[in-house]
Scaffold this motif. Structure first.
Motif, short mmCIF file in Angstrom:
data_model
loop_
_atom_site.label_atom_id
_atom_site.label_comp_id
_atom_site.label_asym_id
_atom_site.label_seq_id
_atom_site.Cartn_x
_atom_site.Cartn_y
_atom_site.Cartn_z
N SER A 108 9.42 3.47 10.85
CA SER A 108 8.78 2.67 9.60
C SER A 108 7.25 2.19 10.26
O SER A 108 7.35 2.13 11.50
N GLY A 109 6.58 1.63 9.25
CA GLY A 109 5.37 0.91 9.76
C GLY A 109 5.95 -0.36 10.57
O GLY A 109 5.13 -0.70 11.60
N ALA A 110 6.62 -1.19 9.91
CA ALA A 110 7.01 -2.36 10.93
C ALA A 110 7.42 -1.94 12.05
O ALA A 110 7.09 -2.87 13.09
N ASN A 113 5.04 -1.31 14.47
CA ASN A 113 4.04 -2.12 14.94
C ASN A 113 5.01 -3.18 15.96
O ASN A 113 4.38 -3.80 16.96
N PHE A 136 -1.62 -7.38 6.99
CA PHE A 136 -0.38 -7.09 6.82
C PHE A 136 0.32 -6.26 7.69
O PHE A 136 -0.40 -4.85 7.68
N HIS A 137 1.29 -6.46 8.45
CA HIS A 137 1.98 -5.45 9.41
C HIS A 137 3.43 -5.27 9.26
O HIS A 137 3.94 -4.54 10.10
N GLY A 138 3.93 -5.79 8.34
CA GLY A 138 5.41 -5.39 8.01
C GLY A 138 6.32 -6.68 7.95
O GLY A 138 5.67 -7.73 8.08
N GLU A 187 -5.90 -4.22 10.94
CA GLU A 187 -6.38 -3.17 10.02
C GLU A 187 -7.69 -2.76 9.81
O GLU A 187 -8.50 -3.64 9.86
N GLU A 192 -2.60 -4.11 1.75
CA GLU A 192 -1.78 -4.80 1.03
C GLU A 192 -2.46 -6.19 0.41
O GLU A 192 -2.06 -6.67 -0.60
N ASP A 220 -3.75 -0.91 13.41
CA ASP A 220 -2.63 -0.63 12.32
C ASP A 220 -3.31 0.46 11.14
O ASP A 220 -4.00 0.01 10.30
N VAL A 222 -1.16 2.23 9.81
CA VAL A 222 0.09 2.68 8.68
C VAL A 222 -0.55 3.15 7.34
O VAL A 222 0.00 3.91 6.71
N GLN A 223 -1.20 2.51 6.64
CA GLN A 223 -1.75 2.76 5.43
C GLN A 223 -3.00 3.79 5.44
O GLN A 223 -3.04 4.56 4.63
N LYS A 249 3.72 5.41 6.92
CA LYS A 249 3.61 5.76 5.58
C LYS A 249 3.57 7.16 5.20
O LYS A 249 4.43 8.02 5.24
C1 LIG Z 1 3.03 -0.70 4.56
C2 LIG Z 1 2.44 -1.29 5.88
C3 LIG Z 1 3.45 -1.77 7.09
C4 LIG Z 1 4.80 -1.64 6.90
O1 LIG Z 1 5.36 -0.46 6.90
P1 LIG Z 1 6.82 -0.31 6.50
O2 LIG Z 1 7.27 1.25 6.71
O3 LIG Z 1 7.06 -0.91 5.15
O4 LIG Z 1 7.58 -1.18 7.45
C5 LIG Z 1 2.36 -1.99 8.20
N1 LIG Z 1 1.28 -2.16 8.15
C6 LIG Z 1 0.43 -1.74 7.09
C7 LIG Z 1 -1.00 -1.53 7.18
C8 LIG Z 1 0.98 -1.27 6.00
O5 LIG Z 1 0.28 -1.04 4.84
#
Ligand SMILES: *Cc1c(COP(=O)(O)O)cnc(C)c1O
Length: 397
Positions: A108-110, A113, A136-138, A187, A192, A220, A222-223, A249
């Protein structure tokens, strides 16, 4: 097959047996195809949110479905104690498409991180993690500790020590980063918190401060990664090269996967036994991710994302209730005029009516903005249809 459960039946069971952790929309989804979700009561919803930036190739993408089916019949899991071709090939492709070093898979993203934070602490033998206000990092403890948002952190104190949050300015980063800094984690566009682009000068300042003090710059993605902004990785637009990125993601179009990707100089920081995860890098999710990369890295794909993003942006900008549009590629937010917000009670309520009454799915990350993370494969006609549905919802009262 028995009849599918109705929305009312689902709500009834959930009220008794599902923890209240999620506020659900009154929508029950049965299946999806391309940009559409099919509800149990027979509606077709235009999905411009992609499960929060996850199903970036749309629902039931044939190449992804085929890769999953093929791998599911062969091997699901072994643990990380043996060599596997799929995860190894995926690591190679993620690294060569970005920082050229090594990959550690997570789920997962969290978790990606968490792995990045551990890498940074191991690298510096301790040290502080600096993150940005509204980042936002999780939701796990390390990632949450790097997520300086009162409502998310306060109920779960005490958090992990050694984290510091600063405003997204060169001066604040300069002042915060020093010999005791393990990493700056940020980010490029804060998704978020409402799709807030971080100015390139801030990324450059973070790079310079990390270089001056031997700290790691971790982006990060992730998004913002996996083509969402029109670049495969969003950091590319700034010209700044981080030491590591985190990815999740959209990486496997809906299967749970995360990854920490580093530059070559960090290949040897983590040693056997330092970190681990039972499921991470399992061959099923990696097969899906390889299929996703095949699509996104095909010639012309990312140019089309930028083109589609420009069309969507122009469509939204032309709406009288939209004050401005921010973001890049197909990671956009439409800031509503104060009058429009007022007229709709709350923007969250507006987003709710957009899906329940106008069959289009976006969300409201702030009290005055709608966020759109549409499929990267969306066609021009579908973009225009989405804008028309949002317009209908906006003028609907
Ligand atoms: C969604 C998100 C996360 C967390 O990812 P999860 O898979 O929900 O744990 C971390 N960082 C960013 C930038 C995100 O958008």
């Amino acid at each position: 097959m028995p009849d599918p459960l109705t929305l009312a039946e689902l709500e009834d069971i959930e009220s008794r047996h599902v923890l209240r952790n999620y506020a659900r929309l009154p929508v029950a989804v049965a299946s999806g195809a391309d940009v559409w979700l099919h509800t149990v009561d027979g509606r077709r919803v235009l999905d411009l949110l992609c499960g929060l930036g996850v199903t970036s190739l749309g629902h039931a993408h044939p190449a992804v479905t085929m890769a999953i089916q093929e791998q599911a019949g062969r091997l699901l899991h072994t643990s990380n104690l043996v060599h596997l071709e799929g995860p190894t090939r995926l690591a190679e492709r993620l690294a060569t498409s970005s920082l050229g070093g090594g990959v550690l898979f997570q789920n997962s993203g969290a978790e990606a991180n968490e792995a990045a934070i551990k890498l940074a602490r191991r690298h510096r033998r301790g040290g502080e993690i600096v993150s940005l206000h509204k980042g936002f990092h999780g939701r796990t403890y390390g990632a949450l500790s790097a997520t300086p948002q009162e409502a998310k952190q306060e109920p779960f104190a005490p958090l992990v020590g050694g984290f510091r949050a600063v405003p997204p300015t060169p001066e604040a980063i300069d002042a915060a980063v020093g010999a005791g800094t393990a990493a700056v984690l940020l980010e490029t566009i804060q998704g978020e918190s409402g799709v807030l682009p971080i100015p390139h000068e801030v990324l450059r300042a973070a790079r310079a401060a990390c270089d001056a003090h031997g700290a790691l710059l971790i982006v990060d993605e992730v998004q913002s990664g996996m083509g969402r902004t029109g670049d495969l990785w969003s950091y590319a637009a700034s010209g700044v090269v981080p030491d590591a990125i985190t990815v999740a993601k959209a990486l496997a179009n809906g299967l749970p996967i995360g990854a920490l990707v580093t530059g070559p100089h960090l290949l040897d920081v983590l040693q056997p036994g330092d970190h681990g995860s039972t499921f991470a890098g399992n061959p099923l999710v990696c097969a899906a991710a390889l299929a996703v990369l095949d699509v996104i890295e095909a010639p012309g794909f990312l140019e089309r994302v930028s083109e589609a993003g420009a069309r969507l942006r122009e469509g939204l900008e032309a709406l009288p209730d939209v004050a401005s549009v921010r973001g890049r590629g197909l990671m956009l937010a439409a800031e509503l005029t104060p009058e429009a917000v007022e007229r709709h009670d709350t923007t969250a309520a507006l987003a709710g009516r957009l899906i329940t009454e106008h069959d289009v799915w976006v969300n409201a990350p702030t009290p005055s903005a709608l966020r759109l993370l549409p499929p990267l494969t969306i066609g021009d006609g579908q973009i225009d249809e989405g804008v028309a549905r949002i317009a209908a919802g906006l003028t609907g009262r």
